[in-house]
Design an enzyme around this catalytic site. Structure first.
Site, PDB file in Angstrom:
ATOM      1  N   TRP A 322       0.809  -1.233  -0.080  1.00 37.76           N
ATOM      2  CA  TRP A 322       0.055  -0.084  -0.039  1.00 37.76           C
ATOM      3  C   TRP A 322       0.876   1.238  -0.029  1.00 37.76           C
ATOM      4  O   TRP A 322       0.468   2.210  -0.492  1.00 37.76           O
ATOM      5  CB  TRP A 322      -0.951   0.273   1.328  1.00 37.76           C
ATOM      6  CG  TRP A 322      -1.792   1.264   1.529  1.00 37.76           C
ATOM      7  CD1 TRP A 322      -3.164   1.356   0.929  1.00 37.76           C
ATOM      8  CD2 TRP A 322      -1.497   2.409   2.232  1.00 37.76           C
ATOM      9  NE1 TRP A 322      -3.434   2.858   1.199  1.00 37.76           N
ATOM     10  CE2 TRP A 322      -2.403   3.180   1.980  1.00 37.76           C
ATOM     11  CE3 TRP A 322      -0.253   2.827   2.913  1.00 37.76           C
ATOM     12  CZ2 TRP A 322      -2.581   4.721   2.486  1.00 37.76           C
ATOM     13  CZ3 TRP A 322      -0.275   4.152   3.338  1.00 37.76           C
ATOM     14  CH2 TRP A 322      -1.365   4.825   2.997  1.00 37.76           C
ATOM     15  N   HIS A 323       2.238   1.144   0.627  1.00 39.86           N
ATOM     16  CA  HIS A 323       2.912   2.300   0.781  1.00 39.86           C
ATOM     17  C   HIS A 323       3.572   2.649  -0.582  1.00 39.86           C
ATOM     18  O   HIS A 323       3.868   3.820  -0.746  1.00 39.86           O
ATOM     19  CB  HIS A 323       4.066   2.108   1.975  1.00 39.86           C
ATOM     20  CG  HIS A 323       3.298   2.324   3.345  1.00 39.86           C
ATOM     21  ND1 HIS A 323       2.671   1.288   4.027  1.00 39.86           N
ATOM     22  CD2 HIS A 323       3.346   3.309   4.230  1.00 39.86           C
ATOM     23  CE1 HIS A 323       2.401   1.732   5.047  1.00 39.86           C
ATOM     24  NE2 HIS A 323       2.715   3.155   5.062  1.00 39.86           N
ATOM     25  N   GLY A 324       3.632   1.715  -1.315  1.00 40.66           N
ATOM     26  CA  GLY A 324       4.455   2.118  -2.576  1.00 40.66           C
ATOM     27  C   GLY A 324       4.721   0.835  -3.586  1.00 40.66           C
ATOM     28  O   GLY A 324       4.927  -0.306  -2.973  1.00 40.66           O
ATOM     29  N   PHE A 475       2.313   8.335  -1.045  1.00 37.28           N
ATOM     30  CA  PHE A 475       1.626   7.300  -0.867  1.00 37.28           C
ATOM     31  C   PHE A 475       0.164   7.312  -1.274  1.00 37.28           C
ATOM     32  O   PHE A 475      -0.700   6.318  -1.474  1.00 37.28           O
ATOM     33  CB  PHE A 475       1.617   6.766   0.652  1.00 37.28           C
ATOM     34  CG  PHE A 475       3.442   6.548   0.975  1.00 37.28           C
ATOM     35  CD1 PHE A 475       4.076   6.044  -0.119  1.00 37.28           C
ATOM     36  CD2 PHE A 475       3.798   6.773   2.125  1.00 37.28           C
ATOM     37  CE1 PHE A 475       5.469   5.964   0.368  1.00 37.28           C
ATOM     38  CE2 PHE A 475       4.922   6.798   2.527  1.00 37.28           C
ATOM     39  CZ  PHE A 475       6.007   6.390   1.455  1.00 37.28           C
TER      40      PHE A 475
END
Length: 475
Positions: A322-324, A475
């Protein structure tokens, strides 16, 4: 438009004054906030405003259709899920998947020619997409009723304090506040201003000053001994905490000035005595989102150890992703799952639910050791989070665990560590509050209070320079 910018310092007072002038007209207050939120978002890139509006219209319409068209309820549900995740996938993950697939085939001796998309990641897309997903899922599960007022729903999705970096709100928490009359409270306003001030201090003084050294060290780890790389990793831990929790403080304080109570996103995570406790206190709105919408539907903690272990690794790896779109984030998530594994196996993950050293001035030796150990594991994982790629992370770590770890550090910003020490001291004494300086108004010595306020303001002004964006905007 950044919270720490001159443009926001002009924008928010105007909205604040107009908003409370309209305090007897709830409908117009909400319209004003929705228009202000769209303007706030358009300041980043007006083209992506249409993506935000389309996503909002999609979930608003499908939510109503799921209630009125029971026979095709599942169709409307999956239509919203697929389109929302489709947009997120194209803008955020397409290049990662296509390049990873081609790299995998090249390992088998198959050469694939591919092209990537030269696209800009819409700011906040992960956050407002998760707002919409939770709303649609809750309607599908019959937990809430579909909202019929588009202005109210649009404001829930795009409320400007939380639009680009959270916290990730739930319709069950924020929508009811949008639909009822808000009264101005002088005490809430003072509390909001204090939280904004503390958030600005975290961002400008702690995060931005740490970033100067972090960038220098992480950009060229090959030039520094292991001792300096340890300093860089520690400073990044404070950079990301000051940056992200500072943003959350400003968001919560700004919302409180407008009569809203947003979800608490941080709860002094670096005072945690275990990784499980850390994840109950770091980015709380995302952790609880994954718990409620992924971990529990997968079976949660029910069943045997294998099921709990599997579900834990799934949510942490998904959280990393989800963060990247980078393998470094996936490894970061995997490491945290690995660190939390013993508490899952031995069912100790629900320990340490109380406040550390709740009834004493200082922690016990055992508590201090547990906090230091947890912080060390967290700092180690942060190396992968910060590194540009896996190779650089491995180089960074290999140099730490080399004989150069015993060398004299080539970079030692003692003044910054002193400021961080003072900052963490204030956090320690304020750890029972929603934010560290929440109760400073209880100090009966007015002179002491105002000296403290002016000291914070003077420090913020002294270290203010070029506006620095917030880490989680990417993000």
């Amino acid at each position: 438009m950044l919270f720490n910018s001159l443009s926001f310092a002009v924008f928010f007072p105007i909205i604040f004054i107009l908003y409370w002038i309209l305090n007897k007209k709830l409908k117009f207050q909400n319209i004003l906030l929705l228009v202000a939120s769209y303007y706030f978002y358009a300041c980043w890139d007006w083209r992506f405003l249409f993506l935000l509006m389309f996503s909002t219209l999609l979930d608003f319409y499908t939510g109503i259709k799921m209630e009125t068209d029971e026979r095709r309820k599942k169709f409307w549900f999956w239509l919203s899920i697929i389109i929302n995740l489709g947009f997120l996938g194209v803008f955020k993950y397409y290049n990662f998947f296509i390049s990873s697939f081609a790299d995998g085939l090249s390992q088998l001796g198959i050469t694939v020619h591919y092209s990537t998309l030269n696209i800009i990641l819409p700011v906040g897309i992960s956050f407002y997409t998760f707002h919409g997903l939770s709303y649609v899922i809750d309607i599908y599960k019959s937990r809430i009723k579909a909202e019929r007022n588009f202005v109210d729903y649009g404001l829930f999705v795009s409320f400007f304090p939380l639009l680009v970096a959270g916290p990730i709100e739930r319709a069950t928490h924020l929508l009811p506040q949008i639909k009822v009359k808000r009264e101005f409270s002088y005490e809430n306003a003072k509390s909001g201003l204090r939280q904004i001030l503390w958030g600005l201090f975290k961002k400008i003084v702690i995060a931005d000053q740490s970033a100067i050294f972090v960038n220098k060290i992480f950009d060229h780890p090959e030039f520094y001994p292991g001792s300096t790389l340890v300093i860089g990793a520690i400073l990044f831990a404070f950079q990301i905490y000051g940056d992200f929790s500072g943003y959350s403080d400003i968001a919560l304080g700004t919302a409180r000035l407008l009569g809203f109570d947003l979800l608490k996103n941080f709860n002094y995570p670096y005072f945690s005595r275990s990784i499980a406790e850390f994840w109950r206190k770091w980015h709380i709105s995302l952790s609880t989102w994954f718990r409620d919408y992924l971990y529990i539907p997968l079976g949660g903690s029910k069943g045997g150890n294998w099921g709990r272990i599997r579900n834990t690794f799934i949510i942490f790896i998904v959280s990393g992703f989800w963060h990247g779109a980078n393998w470094t984030f996936i490894i970061w998530g995997f490491l945290n799952a690995l660190f939390i594994l013993p508490s899952i196996v031995f069912k100790t993950n629900r320990k340490n639910l109380d406040i550390v050293a709740e009834n004493s001035l200082l922690p016990s030796f055992k508590e201090a050791f547990m906090m230091l150990f947890t912080f060390s594991l967290t700092v180690f994982a942060w190396i992968f989070f910060r590194a540009d790629n896996v190779s650089e992370a491995i180089l960074y770590i290999s140099k730490i665990f080399s004989h150069s770890l015993l060398w004299k550090p080539s970079i030692m910003p003692l003044w910054l560590f002193f400021i961080i020490f003072l900052f963490m001291t204030v956090e320690w004494f304020g750890r029972k509050n929603n934010f560290a300086i929440e109760d400073i108004s209880l100090n009966k010595n007015r002179l002491v209070r105002w000296i403290f306020y002016y000291a914070l303001v003077a420090t913020i002004i002294y270290f203010s320079g070029e506006e620095q964006t917030f880490i989680y905007f990417q993000f």
